[in-house]
Design an enzyme around this catalytic site. Structure first.
Site, PDB file in Angstrom:
ATOM      1  CD  GLU A 103      39.712  27.456  68.924  1.00 38.13           C
ATOM      2  OE1 GLU A 103      40.713  26.675  68.519  1.00 38.13           O
ATOM      3  OE2 GLU A 103      39.845  28.061  70.015  1.00 38.13           O
ATOM      4  CD  GLU A 124      37.642  26.617  73.531  1.00 34.55           C
ATOM      5  OE1 GLU A 124      38.753  27.124  73.715  1.00 34.55           O
ATOM      6  OE2 GLU A 124      37.390  25.850  72.929  1.00 34.55           O
TER       7      GLU A 124
END
Length: 589
Positions: free
Chosen positions: A194, A313
């Site tokens: 991220e 995820e």
């Protein structure tokens, strides 16, 4: 994951919300290949017996399904600081036995390396990471190893300290590459989790991420050994599956001209539903469209062009969390997981469940699932569809004569096979009626029998069974409208006495007299579950949090509207004066 699901200082900020809101559009039909389901192995493989397919697309398919060792080696500052025990080899034995074929091992390096050049990683920590990785590889699992929360600890500062951040990033991956260069090809490297960049334009962020990804690629490939053709995973900005971010990543992957590259994104559902804010109490058409759109973009941007996607995820941002009241209604959450698995299979995306630890999915102490029924739905979605319904509860008012109640079945390609109460099959025509194959109506007679003495709460649980997949559980609930009472208190401790009378709290609106929104959020009157308010069923109260009360304007009357899953709505007034709070009921008009 950039941020833990349950730690406020690590909450996903406005960038996450903006990215997800951008994804809302009309539903896009899905098509394409089917991801490989978990094979029914007769003997668990070991690292020496796993043969990684030459094609990246086939290798990533072999990694399905995947699981995250979350909040562990990525915890700050050390492995056990976020509530999980130290990892053991038995954990990976369990994960393999439960049908997972790969694990993602997030690692935060920041607190285990020097903050100045040459940014040396502590030898003991590197050894521990290698020990854990080797345990997973020895179980025959594919492993994804990355640079994790470093993204928001120091990588985000790259716009202001370009050379320093790049040097540290390069040093980190040089050391990782050297340590793991002789590991088998079942070990995959992910450049950064991220990624984010502070005080930068969208164009600058895209350029910086391209620079990091290409530098990562060069360092790993030049380190030799097994790294010359190791599968490498590259993320979008924030791992967000927005079209612009994926287009930028496609450009990077195309420029590298390397057949062993994987694109990675994350998905946590439509934001309002994921955390129960802005009225997101149901897995409705908006939430479903958001998911369908996201997978369609993955298919069209990457998979259709021969680039595999590893969805690193997934889950819901605020569920499950067994330490707090459940902010997402259980049946609505199950519908999300069922739909998610189906959509992933349609387009051929490999998916990794984000598991933050003991309070969520796998209890790391006992190595047992905290909620076996939930994991059963997740597992079932790997291979088939299951039927669901418009809700998982039928509310029967105690204060009124019992009448027929209905639900709409979501067949999802299955056929309805009947309704059971325990081992007893209910009789169609007497106990229920099925209209147009999808409208299920329980008769007054059946509900009279099922509610028994009509105590408030769940009186019976039924199972709607289908031609395949899992049965859908339907709770028969006796209820009446909840009753609220006047209260006084302080901003650090204020509760509303509440007789729930069998009902379940869904959400809360908050408005000032002029109609503007009250509370922490100014973009919606519907406040965030567990952040502004939360039910305390054992103590018969609704808690208004300190954060919510502190955000109210002093001396102004606020009207709260509490919504319950039965459809009941109750209004209540609160007023803050200094640190004192008064609450009064509002009579129904």
């Amino acid at each position: 994951m950039r941020t833990s699901l349950f730690r406020r200082h690590r909450g996903r900020g406005p960038g996450r919300l903006t990215g997800i809101l951008m994804a809302l559009a009309v539903m896009v039909g899905l098509a394409g290949g089917t991801a490989s389901a978990a094979p029914d192995d007769k003997a668990a493989p070991t690292r020496s017996t796993v043969r990684v397919p030459a094609r990246a697309m086939d290798a990533v398919a072999a990694m399905q399904p995947s699981w995250n060792l979350g909040n562990t080696l990525d915890a700050i500052p050390d492995e056990t600081n976020w509530g999980n025990p130290k990892v053991t080899k038995d954990l990976f034995t369990t994960i393999r036995a439960e049908g997972f074929r790969s694990v993602r091992i997030p690692v935060t390096w920041t607190d285990h390396q020097s903050a100045t050049a040459p940014y040396t990683v502590d030898a003991a920590f590197m050894s521990r990471v290698k020990e854990v990785v080797d345990w997973a590889l020895d179980e025959g699992l594919y492993v994804v190893l990355n640079v994790h929360h470093d993204s928001w600890q120091w990588i985000k500062k790259m716009p202001a300290d370009h050379d320093g951040v790049l040097a540290r990033f390069n040093s980190t991956w040089t050391q990782i590459s050297q340590t793991f260069r002789d590991e088998p090809r079942t070990l995959i490297f992910e450049s950064v989790n991220e990624p984010q960049f502070e005080n930068a334009t969208a164009e600058q962020k895209a350029k910086l991420l391209h620079e990091l990804n290409t530098s990562f690629h060069k360092i790993v490939r030049s380190s030799g050994g097994g790294n010359t053709d190791r599968l490498l995973m590259l993320p979008t900005d924030g791992c967000t599956p927005g079209q612009k971010f994926m287009d930028d990543l496609y450009t990077t992957i195309k420029s590298l001209n390397d057949p062993h590259l994987i694109a990675t994104v994350h998905y946590y559902s439509w934001y309002p539903f994921s955390i129960n804010i802005a009225g997101g109490t149901h897995y409705d058409d908006v939430a479903q469209n958001d998911l369908n759109d996201a997978f369609a973009r993955m298919r069209d941007t990457f998979i259709a062009r021969g680039i595999p996607v590893y969805l690193g995820e997934y889950g819901l941002l605020g569920w499950p969390d067994h330490n707090h009241p459940s902010r997402v209604e259980r049946g609505e959450a199950l519908k999300y997981y069922e739909h998610f698995g189906h959509a992933a299979r349609l387009v051929g995306v490999t998916t990794a469940l984000w598991d933050p630890g003991t309070w969520a999915y796998l209890n790391r102490e006992t190595l047992k699932w905290t909620d076996p029924a939930l994991i059963a739905w997740i597992k079932s979605s790997w291979t088939t569809r299951s039927g669901t319904a418009s809700f998982d509860k039928v509310f029967v008012p105690k204060s009124e004569p019992i009448t027929a109640k209905g639900l709409t079945l979501n067949l999802n390609g299955t056929k309805f096979r009947g309704l059971w109460h325990g081992n007893t099959k209910l009789v169609e025509g007497r106990d229920y009626t099925l209209f147009d194959k999808t409208r299920l109506v329980l008769t007054a007679g059946a509900l009279t029998r099922l509610t028994g003495d009509r105590e408030y709460g769940v009186n019976a649980t039924l199972e709607a069974r289908f031609s395949r997949g899992l049965p859908w559980r339907i709770e028969v609930v006796t209820h009446d409208a909840p009753v609220l009472s006047d209260a006084t208190g302080k901003t650090d401790a204020f509760t509303i006495p509440t007789q729930y009378r069998g009902d379940v709290l869904a959400t809360m609106e908050a408005r000032y007299g002029d109609g503007s929104n009250a509370g922490q959020t100014d973009w919606t009157p519907y406040q965030e579950f567990n952040k502004s308010f939360k039910p305390d069923y054992p103590n018969d109260t609704i808690i208004l949090t300190t954060e919510f009360l502190d955000a109210l304007r002093d001396g102004e009357l606020v009207t709260l509207t509490f919504h319950f899953y039965s459809g009941e709505k109750l209004m209540y007034h609160v007023k803050k004066s200094g640190d004192s709070v008064t609450g009064t009921t509002v009579k129904a008009s």
